[in-house]
Design a protein around this motif. Structure first.
Motif, PDB file in Angstrom:
ATOM      1  N   MET A  62      15.872  -9.973  36.004  1.00  0.00           N
ATOM      2  CA  MET A  62      14.707  -9.170  36.376  1.00  0.00           C
ATOM      3  C   MET A  62      14.299  -9.432  37.820  1.00  0.00           C
ATOM      4  N   VAL A  63      14.332 -10.685  38.221  1.00  0.00           N
ATOM      5  CA  VAL A  63      14.013 -11.018  39.614  1.00  0.00           C
ATOM      6  C   VAL A  63      15.054 -10.401  40.543  1.00  0.00           C
ATOM      7  N   GLY A  64      16.310 -10.424  40.133  1.00  0.00           N
ATOM      8  CA  GLY A  64      17.376  -9.806  40.932  1.00  0.00           C
ATOM      9  C   GLY A  64      17.169  -8.318  41.106  1.00  0.00           C
ATOM     10  N   ARG A  65      16.729  -7.649  40.047  1.00  0.00           N
ATOM     11  CA  ARG A  65      16.463  -6.204  40.152  1.00  0.00           C
ATOM     12  C   ARG A  65      15.331  -5.919  41.112  1.00  0.00           C
ATOM     13  N   VAL A  66      14.277  -6.711  41.045  1.00  0.00           N
ATOM     14  CA  VAL A  66      13.130  -6.504  41.930  1.00  0.00           C
ATOM     15  C   VAL A  66      13.553  -6.698  43.384  1.00  0.00           C
ATOM     16  N   VAL A  67      14.279  -7.769  43.653  1.00  0.00           N
ATOM     17  CA  VAL A  67      14.730  -8.039  45.022  1.00  0.00           C
ATOM     18  C   VAL A  67      15.668  -6.932  45.498  1.00  0.00           C
ATOM     19  N   SER A  68      16.567  -6.490  44.624  1.00  0.00           N
ATOM     20  CA  SER A  68      17.507  -5.438  44.984  1.00  0.00           C
ATOM     21  C   SER A  68      16.786  -4.127  45.277  1.00  0.00           C
ATOM     22  N   SER A  69      15.811  -3.756  44.445  1.00  0.00           N
ATOM     23  CA  SER A  69      15.099  -2.501  44.673  1.00  0.00           C
ATOM     24  C   SER A  69      14.270  -2.575  45.945  1.00  0.00           C
ATOM     25  N   ARG A  70      13.708  -3.755  46.237  1.00  0.00           N
ATOM     26  CA  ARG A  70      12.965  -3.915  47.494  1.00  0.00           C
ATOM     27  C   ARG A  70      13.896  -3.775  48.696  1.00  0.00           C
ATOM     28  N   ALA A  71      15.084  -4.320  48.603  1.00  0.00           N
ATOM     29  CA  ALA A  71      16.047  -4.217  49.708  1.00  0.00           C
ATOM     30  C   ALA A  71      16.479  -2.763  49.907  1.00  0.00           C
ATOM     31  N   GLU A  72      16.719  -2.044  48.807  1.00  0.00           N
ATOM     32  CA  GLU A  72      17.082  -0.629  48.916  1.00  0.00           C
ATOM     33  C   GLU A  72      15.951   0.167  49.538  1.00  0.00           C
ATOM     34  N   ARG A  73      14.726  -0.112  49.126  1.00  0.00           N
ATOM     35  CA  ARG A  73      13.567   0.598  49.664  1.00  0.00           C
ATOM     36  C   ARG A  73      13.413   0.321  51.159  1.00  0.00           C
ATOM     37  N   LEU A  74      13.622  -0.919  51.554  1.00  0.00           N
ATOM     38  CA  LEU A  74      13.527  -1.272  52.965  1.00  0.00           C
ATOM     39  C   LEU A  74      14.592  -0.546  53.779  1.00  0.00           C
ATOM     40  N   THR A  75      15.818  -0.468  53.261  1.00  0.00           N
ATOM     41  CA  THR A  75      16.891   0.254  53.938  1.00  0.00           C
ATOM     42  C   THR A  75      16.553   1.734  54.048  1.00  0.00           C
ATOM     43  N   HIS A  76      16.043   2.310  52.963  1.00  0.00           N
ATOM     44  CA  HIS A  76      15.665   3.731  52.960  1.00  0.00           C
ATOM     45  C   HIS A  76      14.574   3.986  53.993  1.00  0.00           C
ATOM     46  N   ASP A  77      13.539   3.142  54.015  1.00  0.00           N
ATOM     47  CA  ASP A  77      12.445   3.331  54.962  1.00  0.00           C
ATOM     48  C   ASP A  77      12.905   3.159  56.407  1.00  0.00           C
ATOM     49  N   THR A  78      13.794   2.215  56.648  1.00  0.00           N
ATOM     50  CA  THR A  78      14.321   2.008  57.996  1.00  0.00           C
ATOM     51  C   THR A  78      15.128   3.217  58.454  1.00  0.00           C
ATOM     52  N   ASP A  79      15.980   3.749  57.575  1.00  0.00           N
ATOM     53  CA  ASP A  79      16.767   4.940  57.915  1.00  0.00           C
ATOM     54  C   ASP A  79      15.863   6.135  58.190  1.00  0.00           C
ATOM     55  N   ARG A  80      14.833   6.280  57.393  1.00  0.00           N
ATOM     56  CA  ARG A  80      13.912   7.414  57.579  1.00  0.00           C
ATOM     57  C   ARG A  80      13.145   7.274  58.899  1.00  0.00           C
ATOM     58  N   LEU A  81      12.729   6.065  59.229  1.00  0.00           N
ATOM     59  CA  LEU A  81      12.015   5.856  60.482  1.00  0.00           C
ATOM     60  C   LEU A  81      12.915   6.151  61.686  1.00  0.00           C
ATOM     61  N   ARG A  82      14.178   5.735  61.604  1.00  0.00           N
ATOM     62  CA  ARG A  82      15.119   6.065  62.679  1.00  0.00           C
ATOM     63  C   ARG A  82      15.303   7.573  62.801  1.00  0.00           C
ATOM     64  N   ALA A  83      15.331   8.268  61.676  1.00  0.00           N
ATOM     65  CA  ALA A  83      15.480   9.726  61.693  1.00  0.00           C
ATOM     66  C   ALA A  83      14.261  10.389  62.333  1.00  0.00           C
ATOM     67  N   VAL A  84      13.075   9.855  62.056  1.00  0.00           N
ATOM     68  CA  VAL A  84      11.858  10.404  62.681  1.00  0.00           C
ATOM     69  C   VAL A  84      11.913  10.215  64.192  1.00  0.00           C
ATOM     70  N   PHE A  85      12.294   9.020  64.640  1.00  0.00           N
ATOM     71  CA  PHE A  85      12.394   8.773  66.085  1.00  0.00           C
ATOM     72  C   PHE A  85      13.442   9.680  66.735  1.00  0.00           C
ATOM     73  N   ALA A  86      14.570   9.870  66.064  1.00  0.00           N
ATOM     74  CA  ALA A  86      15.622  10.738  66.611  1.00  0.00           C
ATOM     75  C   ALA A  86      15.145  12.174  66.679  1.00  0.00           C
ATOM     76  N   ALA A  87      14.443  12.647  65.647  1.00  0.00           N
ATOM     77  CA  ALA A  87      13.934  14.026  65.649  1.00  0.00           C
ATOM     78  C   ALA A  87      12.916  14.224  66.766  1.00  0.00           C
ATOM     79  N   GLU A  88      12.048  13.250  66.975  1.00  0.00           N
ATOM     80  CA  GLU A  88      11.078  13.350  68.070  1.00  0.00           C
ATOM     81  C   GLU A  88      11.781  13.372  69.423  1.00  0.00           C
TER      82      GLU A  88
END
Length: 165
Positions: A62-88
């Motif tokens: 269960m702890v592994g799932r939480v850490v894994s989902s947090r890491a995926e979310r962080l990667t997703h948010d980082t990619d989205r932020l880079r996309a926003v900067f590129a679009a601007e």
């Protein structure tokens, strides 16, 4: 009085174990020599140890799932932020080194993200008559390399041809 007689005296002084009572094996409270007396050994049984290991494994997973989902979310948010900067950045280039005229252009950034620029004449929504203005509707879409279309960022604006804005 010798040591042997003291030891014999202690063994005789032990209280008898009542029938049905638990006697600890090898302890000073009694011996597990009778078949009618239930014996309990010190420590954990194999079943108890397996249950403890199973509960521990469940908690770790269960702890592994939480850490894994947090890491995926962080990667997703980082990619989205880079996309926003590129679009601007692409939107800021329109009118400078990218022409401000009706067009549909696309390309790929260095990190593998795909971008698309769509510039069309602006038509005011809600009017019965389709009156065209001098304004251009500019839409910039950037899709991160790892997120494809579902994580795409779209920025829209209106520009007046001939202006430096």
């Amino acid at each position: 009085m010798s040591v042997r007689s003291v030891r014999d005296g202690l063994s005789e002084a032990r209280p008898p174990v009542p029938p049905g009572a638990l006697a600890l094996h090898g302890s000073r409270f009694g011996d597990c020599t009778s078949r009618h007396v239930a014996c309990s050994q010190e420590g954990f049984s194999l079943v108890e140890a397996l249950v403890a290991v199973a509960i521990l494994a469940l908690c770790v997973s269960m702890v592994g799932r939480v850490v894994s989902s947090r890491a995926e979310r962080l990667t997703h948010d980082t990619d989205r932020l880079r996309a926003v900067f590129a679009a601007e950045a692409i939107l800021n280039r329109i009118g400078l080194d990218l022409p401000l005229r009706t067009q549909d252009t696309s390309g790929q950034l260095g990190d593998g993200s795909h971008w698309r620029i769509v510039i069309r004449p602006y038509i005011e929504p809600g009017f019965r008559l389709q009156v065209r203005s001098n304004l251009l509707h500019v839409s910039v879409q950037v899709a991160p390399a790892r997120g494809a279309e579902r994580n795409a960022v779209v920025l829209n604006t209106l520009r007046l041809p001939g202006s430096d804005l």
